[in-house]
Motif scaffolding. Structure first.
Motif, short mmCIF file in Angstrom:
data_model
loop_
_atom_site.label_atom_id
_atom_site.label_comp_id
_atom_site.label_asym_id
_atom_site.label_seq_id
_atom_site.Cartn_x
_atom_site.Cartn_y
_atom_site.Cartn_z
N VAL A 39 55.43 1.54 11.35
CA VAL A 39 56.14 1.06 12.37
C VAL A 39 56.97 2.02 12.83
CG1 VAL A 39 58.58 -0.13 12.46
CG2 VAL A 39 56.77 -0.73 10.27
N ASN A 40 57.02 2.18 13.93
CA ASN A 40 57.97 3.26 14.60
C ASN A 40 58.80 2.26 15.99
OD1 ASN A 40 55.17 4.81 13.58
ND2 ASN A 40 56.90 6.43 13.95
N SER A 41 59.88 3.56 15.69
CA SER A 41 60.73 2.70 17.23
C SER A 41 60.14 3.78 18.18
CB SER A 41 61.34 3.58 16.95
OG SER A 41 62.45 3.88 18.12
N ALA A 42 60.31 2.04 19.74
CA ALA A 42 60.10 2.23 20.90
C ALA A 42 60.71 3.76 21.21
CB ALA A 42 60.38 1.09 21.80
N VAL A 43 59.86 4.51 22.35
CA VAL A 43 58.67 3.91 22.96
C VAL A 43 57.88 4.93 22.48
CG1 VAL A 43 57.74 4.00 25.24
CG2 VAL A 43 60.03 4.02 25.10
N HIS A 44 56.62 4.78 22.28
CA HIS A 44 54.77 5.42 22.34
C HIS A 44 54.68 6.28 22.97
CE1 HIS A 44 51.30 6.19 20.13
NE2 HIS A 44 50.47 5.99 21.61
N PRO A 45 54.45 7.59 22.85
CA PRO A 45 54.30 8.34 21.60
C PRO A 45 55.54 8.98 21.59
CG PRO A 45 53.51 9.94 23.01
CD PRO A 45 54.46 8.60 23.32
N THR A 46 56.75 8.65 21.49
CA THR A 46 57.78 9.78 21.50
C THR A 46 58.76 9.52 20.71
OG1 THR A 46 59.03 9.64 23.44
CG2 THR A 46 58.08 11.36 23.51
N GLN A 79 62.17 0.32 29.44
CA GLN A 79 61.73 1.80 28.11
C GLN A 79 60.84 2.00 28.84
OE1 GLN A 79 61.90 0.39 24.61
NE2 GLN A 79 64.09 0.32 24.36
N LEU A 80 61.29 3.26 30.16
CA LEU A 80 60.17 3.51 30.75
C LEU A 80 59.15 4.49 29.72
CD1 LEU A 80 61.77 4.91 33.72
CD2 LEU A 80 60.17 3.03 33.72
N ASP A 81 57.11 4.61 29.80
CA ASP A 81 56.86 6.08 29.52
C ASP A 81 57.19 7.26 29.19
OD1 ASP A 81 53.80 7.23 28.73
OD2 ASP A 81 53.79 4.97 27.79
N PRO A 82 57.80 7.77 27.88
CA PRO A 82 57.78 9.62 28.48
C PRO A 82 56.80 10.35 28.86
CG PRO A 82 57.95 8.65 26.16
CD PRO A 82 57.48 6.90 27.10
N VAL A 102 57.07 19.31 31.30
CA VAL A 102 57.08 17.40 31.41
C VAL A 102 57.48 16.95 30.27
CG1 VAL A 102 55.30 16.36 31.20
CG2 VAL A 102 54.65 16.96 32.83
N ALA A 103 57.53 18.85 28.71
CA ALA A 103 57.33 18.51 27.17
C ALA A 103 58.92 18.16 27.47
CB ALA A 103 57.03 19.72 26.76
N VAL A 104 59.48 19.03 28.03
CA VAL A 104 61.29 18.57 27.78
C VAL A 104 61.52 17.21 28.46
CG1 VAL A 104 63.42 19.09 28.21
CG2 VAL A 104 61.76 21.59 28.01
N PHE A 105 60.76 17.24 29.64
CA PHE A 105 61.69 15.91 30.18
C PHE A 105 61.13 14.61 29.35
CE2 PHE A 105 63.57 15.75 34.04
CZ PHE A 105 64.17 14.38 33.98
N SER A 106 60.19 14.50 28.42
CA SER A 106 59.00 13.55 28.26
C SER A 106 60.15 12.96 27.22
CB SER A 106 58.07 13.57 27.30
OG SER A 106 58.09 14.40 26.52
N PHE A 107 60.84 13.99 26.61
CA PHE A 107 62.10 13.71 25.62
C PHE A 107 63.16 13.24 26.09
CE2 PHE A 107 59.94 14.69 21.68
CZ PHE A 107 58.69 15.79 21.83
N ILE A 108 64.09 12.72 27.15
CA ILE A 108 64.66 12.84 27.74
C ILE A 108 64.11 11.21 28.69
CG2 ILE A 108 66.26 14.74 27.30
CD1 ILE A 108 65.42 14.98 30.25
N THR A 109 63.88 11.08 29.16
CA THR A 109 63.15 10.44 29.70
C THR A 109 63.16 8.59 29.56
OG1 THR A 109 60.65 10.45 29.53
CG2 THR A 109 62.40 11.15 31.26
N PHE A 110 63.12 8.96 28.41
CA PHE A 110 63.46 7.44 28.23
C PHE A 110 65.01 6.82 28.36
CE2 PHE A 110 66.67 6.98 24.33
CZ PHE A 110 66.52 8.65 24.31
N LEU A 111 65.12 5.75 28.59
CA LEU A 111 66.47 4.86 29.33
C LEU A 111 66.83 4.22 27.62
CD1 LEU A 111 65.09 3.83 32.65
CD2 LEU A 111 66.51 5.60 32.17
#
Lengths: 258, 148
Positions: B96-103, A239-242, A224-233
């Motif tokens: 001010v932060n880029s999308a997407v929250h919180p990454t 943009q999906l919530d990561p 889940v941690a790793v994927f949250s950094f690559i799930t943004f489109l």
């Protein structure tokens, strides 16, 4: 007297269940969020989502011909949704998100267990239909500031699910593996990020949709941690919530290992 | 046996992805990098028009006010090379932060540290596109910069 004693005993046992205790912790977090952002609309959203969650759970259980009904699961889902959903979206969108969450709990199941985190499913599915449905409004302001007593208290209340997730439900492998990997991929300062802490302590270790064995728990947290950094489109305007996306994908991949 | 293969494959994917991300060879910016804000002189709080489009020499700049109700205006459309200035009039700390929250990974140059009430941040947008951002401390407050 016997009936009263029975009900008292029932309530005592109910309060001692992890789900109920988590619900109490979430209610306290909501109170701090309300103090930070006092408005009648926030209370109305809270009550509305809880009502819709319970009502839809009753309805779906009736469709499934199941008569036993426990409020705690739907109330916990509603509390999480309240704290994460964008409070500025229309009421019908809130309704759809809550119904989708409870529907996933009732119908997206294998061997009697849900596949997806219900609140996460409702929120993500809602964000696919309605843009900007997720905001984490109730779990982002609790910044830890040493010089501010109120912020310290709010931060500690945000951490209260530790007592349930780590101590009572013993899901610390998932939580720690997730946090360690997430910090390795980003920055140590994120360890105090309220959104991250809420996600890792409340949503991530949900016991019905996460592995029970130790190694899969650790792998699940890392995944889940790793994927949250690559799930943004990287697609404009979408943009999906990561965190929630990676959680649900993790639920899907790891449900065989519970 | 199938379970072990799946666990192994999942672990391998996670490790490879982690190595790629940590070494920065995957083409992604380092997550949550917070370049120091570019402070300019504090703009006095105003309640009148919050959008100023001034041409200073050959460069243009646009001002976005962050108030208690959010970014005003929430959407600005500018030409490439325009400097966007965010002024914090919210009464509290903000970011001010880029999308997407919180990454905050979609556009890392748009990630700033917290700036107090009365202070400003700025960024020049060189490339066309739509850049969404939010206040990390209040993620329901969002905005976007459309660069033509």
């Amino acid at each position: 007297m016997l009936i009263l004693a029975y009900h008292i005993n029932y309530m005592r046992r109910l309060v001692e269940t992890p789900k109920t205790q988590l619900g109490i912790a979430l209610f306290l977090i909501f109170i701090t969020a309300f103090i930070n952002n006092p408005s009648l609309k926030i209370i109305a959203i809270y009550l509305f989502l809880h009502f819709v969650a319970v009502a839809s759970d009753l309805f779906f259980l009736k469709l499934r011909n199941i008569f036993f009904f426990s409020l705690s699961a739907s109330l916990v889902s509603a509390s999480i949704i309240t704290l994460v959903v964008n409070p500025n979206i229309p009421w019908h969108q809130l309704f759809v998100i809550a119904v989708l969450a409870i529907a996933s709990k009732n119908f997206l199941r294998v061997s009697g267990r849900g596949i997806f985190n219900p609140a996460g499913f409702g929120l993500l599915a809602g964000s696919l239909i309605f843009p900007d449905a997720i905001s984490w409004w109730g779990t982002s302001f609790q910044q830890f500031r040493v010089q501010n007593l109120e912020s310290i208290i709010f931060f500690l209340i945000l951490l209260s699910p530790v007592l349930i997730s780590i101590i009572r439900m013993k899901r610390y492998r998932i939580i720690l593996s997730f946090l360690i990997m997430y910090i390795l991929l980003s920055s140590i300062s994120n360890l105090l990020d309220p959104t991250l802490l809420f996600f890792s302590l409340v949503m991530l270790p949900e016991p019905m949709t996460t592995p029970n064995r130790h190694l899969p728990q650790i792998l699940f947290g890392i995944f889940v941690a790793v994927f949250s950094f690559i799930t943004f489109l990287p697609i404009q305007n979408f943009q999906l919530d990561p965190l929630i996306t990676s959680l649900l994908i993790g639920n899907l991949i790891f449900f065989k290992f519970r | 046996m199938n379970n072990k293969i799946l666990i192994g494959a999942g672990a391998l994917i996670a490790v490879i992805a982690a190595v790629v991300l940590i070494t920065g060879k995957g083409g992604y910016q380092t997550p949550i990098t917070n370049p120091p804000p570019t402070p300019i002189k504090s703009a006095p709080p105003t309640t009148t028009s919050s959008l100023t489009n001034e041409a200073t020499g050959s460069a243009q700049q646009v001002t976005v006010m962050l108030t208690q109700s959010g970014f005003e205006p929430a959407t600005v459309t500018v030409k490439a090379g325009t400097k966007v200035i965010w002024v914090n009039n919210s009464g509290d700390m903000a970011t001010v932060n880029s999308a997407v929250h919180p990454t905050h990974l979609v556009y890392p140059p748009l990630n700033f540290d917290q700036f107090p009430n009365g202070q400003s941040l700025s960024l020049v947008f060189d490339k066309p596109g739509t850049y969404k951002y939010h206040d990390h401390l209040n993620p329901s407050q969002t905005g976007q910069v459309i660069v033509e």
